[in-house]
Design a protein around this motif. Structure first.
Motif, PDB file in Angstrom:
ATOM      1  N   ARG A 131       0.876  -1.030   0.107  1.00  0.00           N
ATOM      2  CA  ARG A 131       0.020  -0.075   0.007  1.00  0.00           C
ATOM      3  C   ARG A 131       0.815   1.317   0.117  1.00  0.00           C
ATOM      4  N   THR A 132       1.924   1.115   0.815  1.00  0.00           N
ATOM      5  CA  THR A 132       2.841   2.404   1.012  1.00  0.00           C
ATOM      6  C   THR A 132       3.608   2.888  -0.325  1.00  0.00           C
ATOM      7  N   ALA A 133       3.953   1.853  -0.970  1.00  0.00           N
ATOM      8  CA  ALA A 133       4.923   1.788  -2.262  1.00  0.00           C
ATOM      9  C   ALA A 133       3.831   2.282  -3.444  1.00  0.00           C
ATOM     10  N   MET A 134       2.345   1.727  -3.537  1.00  0.00           N
ATOM     11  CA  MET A 134       1.551   1.996  -4.231  1.00  0.00           C
ATOM     12  C   MET A 134       1.086   3.626  -4.266  1.00  0.00           C
ATOM     13  N   LEU A 135       1.111   4.019  -3.060  1.00  0.00           N
ATOM     14  CA  LEU A 135       0.556   5.269  -2.844  1.00  0.00           C
ATOM     15  C   LEU A 135       1.709   6.330  -3.347  1.00  0.00           C
ATOM     16  N   ALA A 136       2.814   6.033  -2.822  1.00  0.00           N
ATOM     17  CA  ALA A 136       4.067   6.821  -3.368  1.00  0.00           C
ATOM     18  C   ALA A 136       4.250   6.987  -4.740  1.00  0.00           C
ATOM     19  N   ALA A 137       3.891   5.843  -5.557  1.00  0.00           N
ATOM     20  CA  ALA A 137       4.310   5.818  -6.873  1.00  0.00           C
ATOM     21  C   ALA A 137       3.196   6.539  -7.666  1.00  0.00           C
ATOM     22  N   LEU A 138       1.901   6.423  -7.074  1.00  0.00           N
ATOM     23  CA  LEU A 138       0.627   7.429  -7.565  1.00  0.00           C
ATOM     24  C   LEU A 138       0.906   8.698  -7.367  1.00  0.00           C
ATOM     25  N   ALA A 139       1.700   9.255  -6.147  1.00  0.00           N
ATOM     26  CA  ALA A 139       1.909  10.701  -5.910  1.00  0.00           C
ATOM     27  C   ALA A 139       2.908  11.150  -6.627  1.00  0.00           C
ATOM     28  N   LYS A 140       3.995  10.331  -6.982  1.00  0.00           N
ATOM     29  CA  LYS A 140       5.313  11.098  -7.723  1.00  0.00           C
ATOM     30  C   LYS A 140       5.072  10.909  -9.078  1.00  0.00           C
ATOM     31  N   GLU A 141       4.269   9.884  -9.699  1.00  0.00           N
ATOM     32  CA  GLU A 141       4.396   9.729 -11.037  1.00  0.00           C
ATOM     33  C   GLU A 141       2.966   9.696 -11.850  1.00  0.00           C
ATOM     34  N   PRO A 142       3.004  11.047 -12.532  1.00  0.00           N
ATOM     35  CA  PRO A 142       1.711  11.242 -13.288  1.00  0.00           C
ATOM     36  C   PRO A 142       1.286  10.287 -14.261  1.00  0.00           C
ATOM     37  N   LYS A 143       2.480   9.592 -14.845  1.00  0.00           N
ATOM     38  CA  LYS A 143       2.235   8.688 -15.899  1.00  0.00           C
ATOM     39  C   LYS A 143       1.603   7.218 -15.423  1.00  0.00           C
ATOM     40  N   PHE A 144       2.199   7.026 -14.243  1.00  0.00           N
ATOM     41  CA  PHE A 144       1.441   5.940 -13.509  1.00  0.00           C
ATOM     42  C   PHE A 144       0.046   6.125 -12.875  1.00  0.00           C
ATOM     43  N   SER A 145      -0.287   7.331 -12.414  1.00  0.00           N
ATOM     44  CA  SER A 145      -1.374   7.704 -11.986  1.00  0.00           C
ATOM     45  C   SER A 145      -2.330   7.488 -13.154  1.00  0.00           C
ATOM     46  N   THR A 146      -2.129   8.266 -14.248  1.00  0.00           N
ATOM     47  CA  THR A 146      -2.889   7.952 -15.476  1.00  0.00           C
ATOM     48  C   THR A 146      -3.206   6.666 -15.658  1.00  0.00           C
ATOM     49  N   PHE A 147      -2.204   5.660 -15.843  1.00  0.00           N
ATOM     50  CA  PHE A 147      -2.389   4.363 -16.164  1.00  0.00           C
ATOM     51  C   PHE A 147      -3.292   3.531 -15.104  1.00  0.00           C
ATOM     52  N   PHE A 148      -3.140   3.931 -14.037  1.00  0.00           N
ATOM     53  CA  PHE A 148      -4.111   3.329 -12.844  1.00  0.00           C
ATOM     54  C   PHE A 148      -5.495   3.835 -12.953  1.00  0.00           C
ATOM     55  N   LEU A 149      -5.710   4.911 -13.128  1.00  0.00           N
ATOM     56  CA  LEU A 149      -6.894   5.746 -13.176  1.00  0.00           C
ATOM     57  C   LEU A 149      -7.628   5.308 -14.566  1.00  0.00           C
ATOM     58  N   THR A 150      -7.005   5.049 -15.828  1.00  0.00           N
ATOM     59  CA  THR A 150      -7.466   4.364 -16.920  1.00  0.00           C
ATOM     60  C   THR A 150      -8.079   3.005 -16.574  1.00  0.00           C
ATOM     61  N   TYR A 151      -7.502   2.193 -15.890  1.00  0.00           N
ATOM     62  CA  TYR A 151      -7.701   0.802 -15.470  1.00  0.00           C
ATOM     63  C   TYR A 151      -9.150   1.021 -14.636  1.00  0.00           C
ATOM     64  N   LEU A 152      -9.219   1.979 -13.675  1.00  0.00           N
ATOM     65  CA  LEU A 152     -10.207   1.982 -12.910  1.00  0.00           C
ATOM     66  C   LEU A 152     -11.551   2.587 -13.365  1.00  0.00           C
ATOM     67  N   LEU A 153     -11.404   3.225 -14.518  1.00  0.00           N
ATOM     68  CA  LEU A 153     -12.492   3.841 -15.498  1.00  0.00           C
ATOM     69  C   LEU A 153     -13.131   2.752 -16.181  1.00  0.00           C
ATOM     70  N   ALA A 154     -12.327   1.963 -16.830  1.00  0.00           N
ATOM     71  CA  ALA A 154     -12.630   0.685 -17.688  1.00  0.00           C
ATOM     72  C   ALA A 154     -13.183  -0.160 -16.732  1.00  0.00           C
ATOM     73  N   ARG A 155     -12.669  -0.578 -15.409  1.00  0.00           N
ATOM     74  CA  ARG A 155     -13.444  -1.419 -14.825  1.00  0.00           C
ATOM     75  C   ARG A 155     -14.777  -0.962 -14.208  1.00  0.00           C
ATOM     76  N   ASN A 156     -14.780   0.425 -14.080  1.00  0.00           N
ATOM     77  CA  ASN A 156     -16.275   0.962 -13.424  1.00  0.00           C
ATOM     78  C   ASN A 156     -17.302   0.825 -14.639  1.00  0.00           C
ATOM     79  N   SER A 157     -16.797   0.989 -15.860  1.00  0.00           N
ATOM     80  CA  SER A 157     -17.427   0.735 -17.288  1.00  0.00           C
ATOM     81  C   SER A 157     -17.978  -0.649 -17.427  1.00  0.00           C
ATOM     82  N   ARG A 158     -16.886  -1.614 -17.070  1.00  0.00           N
ATOM     83  CA  ARG A 158     -17.157  -3.087 -16.866  1.00  0.00           C
ATOM     84  C   ARG A 158     -18.243  -3.324 -15.885  1.00  0.00           C
ATOM     85  N   ILE A 159     -18.340  -2.852 -14.869  1.00  0.00           N
ATOM     86  CA  ILE A 159     -19.137  -3.052 -13.790  1.00  0.00           C
ATOM     87  C   ILE A 159     -20.379  -2.826 -14.174  1.00  0.00           C
ATOM     88  N   GLU A 160     -20.903  -1.456 -14.756  1.00  0.00           N
ATOM     89  CA  GLU A 160     -21.946  -0.944 -15.255  1.00  0.00           C
ATOM     90  C   GLU A 160     -22.388  -1.965 -16.288  1.00  0.00           C
TER      91      GLU A 160
END
Length: 229
Positions: free
Chosen positions: A106-135
């Motif tokens: 959890r600590t390493a994931m939060l650090a990566a999300l805070a420090k790396e915009p590309k990683f944040s975008t990558f993770f957010l894209t996944y979350l949005l796709a998953r949300n669409s899949r759930i719908e």
């Protein structure tokens, strides 16, 4: 706490390369078919990323009834509830086949999300796709017949819509599991599978090979994929 060099801000940062290397807070592990990754009720302290293979997610009711709530494949995350404050796992995960999975604390994931915009975008894209899949899954359960739900599940498992053509599902799914996932009985799944095979939509000999014609039938809403009343 020091941050791994891979988590320092950099234009050259590659999310997939980051998730493919073991480092402080990140481990890579191979799981054999049917091996448990984590259990419902375990401490939730890490996020998982599937580098290869497929994972099944199940939940167990207080009365002991198990339900399949999802299948995940490569380049998907799971266990991310710990980022939102969940202390315990709300489900159980199993490898459906041989898998290579990156575990990120959890600590390493939060650090990566805070420090790396590309990683944040990558993770957010996944979350949005998953949300669409759930719908889509909810709409599927509410409005589509069990036959159409089975067709959609087979197409998702066979990765239709991604690069490449028809391909076998590299796992053997029991008809009980398919029935649990789409909310019908094993006998109905057996009936539909035989019907799909006769129509030429699938091959079904130990593993399932999904053909393009099943996708065409779903997209065109042909009568042959509708449940007989």
């Amino acid at each position: 706490m020091s941050i791994s060099p891979h988590v320092q801000g950099s234009k050259e940062f590659d999310p997939l390369a980051f998730l493919s290397k073991a480092a402080a807070g990140r481990t890579i592990q191979r799981y054999r078919k049917n091996q448990k990754i984590f259990s419902q009720g375990d401490v939730a302290d890490a996020v998982f990323f599937i580098r290869s293979g497929k994972v099944k997610i199940t939940v167990l009711s207080e009365h002991g009834k198990e339900a399949v709530i999802g299948f995940l494949t490569e380049r998907q995350f799971f266990g991310e509830g710990c980022l939102d404050g969940s202390k315990l796992r709300g489900a159980t995960s199993h490898a459906m086949e041989e898998c290579v999975i990156t575990s990120i604390t959890r600590t390493a994931m939060l650090a990566a999300l805070a420090k790396e915009p590309k990683f944040s975008t990558f993770f957010l894209t996944y979350l949005l796709a998953r949300n669409s899949r759930i719908e889509d899954d909810l709409i599927d359960q509410l409005f589509n017949s069990s036959e159409r739900r089975l067709a959609r599940l087979l197409l998702l498992l066979a990765n239709f819509g991604k690069e490449g053509g028809p391909m076998p599902i590299p796992v053997t799914l029991s008809q009980e599991t398919l029935a649990e996932t789409i909310g019908t009985t094993r006998s109905r799944v057996s009936f539909f599978m035989n019907k799909f095979r006769k129509k030429g939509f699938i091959n079904y000999n130990g593993k399932i090979e999904v053909r393009r014609s099943l996708l065409d039938a779903v997209l065109r809403d042909k009568p042959q994929i509708r449940e007989d009343e």
